[in-house]
Design a protein around this motif. Sequence first.
Motif, short mmCIF file in Angstrom:
data_model
loop_
_atom_site.label_atom_id
_atom_site.label_comp_id
_atom_site.label_asym_id
_atom_site.label_seq_id
_atom_site.Cartn_x
_atom_site.Cartn_y
_atom_site.Cartn_z
N LEU A 40 -74.80 6.78 18.47
CA LEU A 40 -74.83 5.53 17.47
C LEU A 40 -74.54 5.48 16.79
N ALA A 41 -75.64 7.14 15.67
CA ALA A 41 -75.51 6.71 14.00
C ALA A 41 -74.14 7.72 13.64
N PRO A 42 -73.29 8.28 13.70
CA PRO A 42 -72.13 8.37 14.08
C PRO A 42 -71.18 7.24 13.93
N PHE A 43 -71.42 7.18 15.10
CA PHE A 43 -70.09 6.09 15.27
C PHE A 43 -69.90 4.32 15.22
N PHE A 44 -71.19 3.97 15.44
CA PHE A 44 -71.20 2.22 16.09
C PHE A 44 -71.61 1.88 14.49
N PRO A 45 -71.55 2.15 13.21
CA PRO A 45 -71.44 2.03 12.00
C PRO A 45 -69.95 1.44 12.06
N LYS A 46 -68.89 2.14 12.27
CA LYS A 46 -67.84 1.96 12.03
C LYS A 46 -67.46 0.17 12.18
N LEU A 47 -67.54 0.55 13.88
CA LEU A 47 -67.35 -0.47 15.03
C LEU A 47 -68.28 -1.12 13.57
N ALA A 48 -69.36 -1.45 13.97
CA ALA A 48 -69.19 -2.61 13.54
C ALA A 48 -68.99 -3.42 12.20
N GLU A 49 -69.15 -2.50 11.40
CA GLU A 49 -68.48 -3.15 10.52
C GLU A 49 -66.45 -3.96 11.01
N LYS A 50 -66.17 -3.26 11.85
CA LYS A 50 -64.11 -3.96 11.52
C LYS A 50 -64.33 -5.24 12.91
N LYS A 51 -65.91 -5.21 13.33
CA LYS A 51 -66.10 -6.39 13.85
C LYS A 51 -67.24 -7.04 13.09
N GLY A 52 -66.81 -7.30 11.77
CA GLY A 52 -67.22 -8.64 10.68
C GLY A 52 -68.87 -8.22 10.67
N ALA A 53 -69.98 -7.33 11.48
CA ALA A 53 -71.48 -7.21 11.33
C ALA A 53 -71.68 -6.90 10.03
N THR A 54 -72.56 -7.26 9.33
CA THR A 54 -73.32 -6.31 7.95
C THR A 54 -74.16 -5.66 8.29
N SER A 55 -74.27 -4.74 7.25
CA SER A 55 -74.97 -3.45 7.17
C SER A 55 -76.30 -3.14 8.16
N ILE A 56 -77.10 -5.08 7.51
CA ILE A 56 -78.44 -5.61 8.22
C ILE A 56 -78.14 -6.04 9.68
N GLN A 57 -77.53 -5.93 10.22
CA GLN A 57 -77.18 -6.77 11.32
C GLN A 57 -77.01 -5.15 12.11
N TYR A 58 -76.33 -4.63 12.11
CA TYR A 58 -76.42 -2.92 13.16
C TYR A 58 -77.61 -2.03 12.25
N GLY A 59 -78.11 -2.36 11.55
CA GLY A 59 -79.31 -1.87 11.18
C GLY A 59 -80.05 -2.38 12.20
N LEU A 60 -80.59 -3.18 12.27
CA LEU A 60 -81.92 -4.29 13.25
C LEU A 60 -81.33 -3.53 15.22
#
Length: 437
Positions: free
Chosen positions: A69-89
């Motif tokens: 998750l750590a290397p790949f999910f944040p980039k996808l989450a940002e593309k989907k409109g999620a904030t860093s707080i949201q995908y951090g949760l």
Amino acid sequence: MLNIQSELGSSSSCDVGSVPFESGNQSINVEESADDSPTVKTSLTRQQLSVLVIVNLSLISLASCYALLAPFFPKLAEKKGATSIQYGLVFGVFNLVILITSPVISILVPFISSKVIAATGVFVTGTCSVLFGTLNLSPHGTTFIVLAFAVRIVEAFGSASMFTVAYSIVGNEFTNRRATALATMDMSFGVGIIIGPSIGGVLYEVGGYMLPFFVLGGILLFQGFIMMFLLPESECIVENTKGDFRKIVFNSVFLVDMLNVLTTLLFLGFIEATLEPHIRPFGLQPSILGLIFIICGGFYAGSSLIWGCIFDKFPTSLLPLFISSAFCAASFIFVGPAPFIPLDTSLWLVIFSQIILGIGIGGKSIIGLNHSLRHTISQGLPDNMSTVAIVSGVFNSVNAFGSLLRLYTACGCSQPTELKTKQNKSMKNEFQSFRRD
């Protein structure tokens, strides 16, 4: 009987002779040596070997999926409109679920087949990994976040089941050399954490976001079926365990052991938050920077087995715990280095501090778990799977709680590099002036 030489397993005293005999799950051959002294040779049984191989391979795969998750999910989450707080949760809810469910699962172990719980946990985790690979097909916004949370929560439940029962199965299978056997599990999990992102990176370059999750999740699904059919059923006598959980958890020595385990996670959280700003002035390439960050985990995994052997040799001594704690303290003294160390900040000093930190936290974690289990049994609780399950369940919850605290440690300990450097130089100058005076 497999003729595999090992110190793992249970042993038994016997008369000197040349005839092999069976003792529990352990095959023991006793022979006369050339100097008339008895030589005891122990070998793993098929069941013990099967347990070690199947459980450890599953832990490697499970840890690899967790680390994806750590290397790949944040980039996808940002593309989907999620904030860093949201995908951090989304990251944090994994540990929250393990914190809550591990003790519950440990209580259920005497009443449900341990093999079924372990295989189901692996199967659920693998399924969720595959589902995570399909999140790039999800609509943007709230739908994406809800689906990510749902999959991550179910995945955490599967992982908690596997973690708790795996410790119980291995701990119940190996009695005299329990610490060494349990240490192989920590080593396997550490190996999975290291190789997961590497394998995932290669698969990502070949097939994009979905392929790493599909491949590693598919491996876990296959291992779940293997566990159901090939993992031996460990014996567990169902007893009246009412009150055992409270008797174990609210013991002062047990709480100190768990506090010792908790500090290892806090140490890691501090390093994760402050190491990159600390070495940023060196201008390292990303590949070298990544290698420095896995040094600690690598030596943690590599030293776990050694610490387990040490505890088995000296189960009543607290010296190994003091030594491992001293390693951790020395790491924080040298990584700066501290003002009273007459050395400047250098890359080799940082690397050295990461090495001894990895060795230190390996000892604190392994010894904390095994000392708490040994003390629990010494207080009159039965040495069976039920007791091991309760101790391992609390151990997993403490690790999960520590991982949650790491997030707050990362937020509270980071500071601008320039400010930290000025403060460090100022402290060194003041200390040097004090020594001259």
